[in-house]
Write an enzyme that holds these catalytic residues in place. Sequence first.
Site, PDB file in Angstrom:
ATOM      1  N   ASP A   9       8.658 -12.710   0.522  1.00  0.00           N
ATOM      2  CA  ASP A   9       7.397 -11.955   0.414  1.00  0.00           C
ATOM      3  C   ASP A   9       6.125 -12.819   0.362  1.00  0.00           C
ATOM      4  O   ASP A   9       5.252 -12.586  -0.476  1.00  0.00           O
ATOM      5  CB  ASP A   9       7.438 -11.054  -0.827  1.00  0.00           C
ATOM      6  N   ASP A  55       7.861  -7.150   2.033  1.00  0.00           N
ATOM      7  CA  ASP A  55       7.591  -5.871   1.387  1.00  0.00           C
ATOM      8  C   ASP A  55       6.912  -4.965   2.421  1.00  0.00           C
ATOM      9  O   ASP A  55       5.926  -5.386   3.048  1.00  0.00           O
ATOM     10  CB  ASP A  55       6.664  -6.101   0.181  1.00  0.00           C
ATOM     11  N   HIS A  57       5.867  -1.097   2.402  1.00  0.00           N
ATOM     12  CA  HIS A  57       5.813   0.221   1.756  1.00  0.00           C
ATOM     13  C   HIS A  57       5.062   1.258   2.583  1.00  0.00           C
ATOM     14  O   HIS A  57       4.018   0.945   3.174  1.00  0.00           O
ATOM     15  CB  HIS A  57       5.090   0.108   0.408  1.00  0.00           C
ATOM     16  N   HIS A  89      -0.088  -1.882  -2.435  1.00  0.00           N
ATOM     17  CA  HIS A  89       0.080  -3.198  -1.826  1.00  0.00           C
ATOM     18  C   HIS A  89       1.097  -3.140  -0.687  1.00  0.00           C
ATOM     19  O   HIS A  89       1.975  -2.291  -0.667  1.00  0.00           O
ATOM     20  CB  HIS A  89       0.533  -4.235  -2.864  1.00  0.00           C
ATOM     21  N   LYS A 114      11.772  -4.412   3.239  1.00  0.00           N
ATOM     22  CA  LYS A 114      12.287  -3.693   2.080  1.00  0.00           C
ATOM     23  C   LYS A 114      11.184  -2.820   1.492  1.00  0.00           C
ATOM     24  O   LYS A 114      10.005  -3.006   1.800  1.00  0.00           O
ATOM     25  CB  LYS A 114      12.805  -4.674   1.026  1.00  0.00           C
ATOM     26  N   CYS A 159      10.735 -10.105  -7.219  1.00  0.00           N
ATOM     27  CA  CYS A 159      11.477 -10.111  -5.960  1.00  0.00           C
ATOM     28  C   CYS A 159      12.362 -11.342  -5.788  1.00  0.00           C
ATOM     29  O   CYS A 159      13.457 -11.244  -5.244  1.00  0.00           O
ATOM     30  CB  CYS A 159      10.518  -9.932  -4.797  1.00  0.00           C
TER      31      CYS A 159
END
Length: 215
Positions: A9, A55, A57, A89, A114, A159
């Site tokens: 990340d 990441d 989202h 974020h 993810k 993470c």
Amino acid sequence: MKTALLLIDIQNDFCTGGALAVKESETVITVANKAIELCQQHDQQHKMTIIASQDWHPADHGSFAVNSGQSAGELGELNGIPQVWWPVHCVQGQVGAEFHPALNQAAIREVFRKGENPQVDSYSAFFDNDHKNATRLHHWLSEQQINRLLILGIATDYCVKFTVLDALEHGYETYVIPEGCRGVNIHPEDSQKALAEMADKGAKLISLSEMTSLF
């Protein structure tokens, strides 16, 4: 033995100026690039692969404080799982979700996203936090016959930690480079506790200078 350097990340929102920036993120980028360079210089038998997690989202993710009517940084519960409420974020397709421009992205062979399910957070690069849904990572590593992981990135206490613990559960020989990790540290000691937990579970903590012993 085949090894992957797994970068966790290293994205704009987790770096200086980002929505969920960690302190000293510049150090993480520097160490990541040095680790990549070492792999490229010393991996004469091509047994080292460089990969990254990201990441990713949706904007309506339930872990975002604004979507849950909560205050960022506080603890709560999301669908029965303990949850830290985060600022918005790493939203899919937005600049904050992109890898930091200073990172040597050209060296990254494969990216594993993810946190795409809005109903559950996902710290580990292997699983959602409820462990019901897996990412592509374990299957891909198995296909590539990679059985050793060298891990660094953001954030040590979330993470990185959960990725390392899942890697150990899957049976990977797992190394962590602490100098290439930085944490959120809601509590000042969180990163040190996370590193101690990883080591206690079987991860080997090594310095950047010790990396070449693995080639």
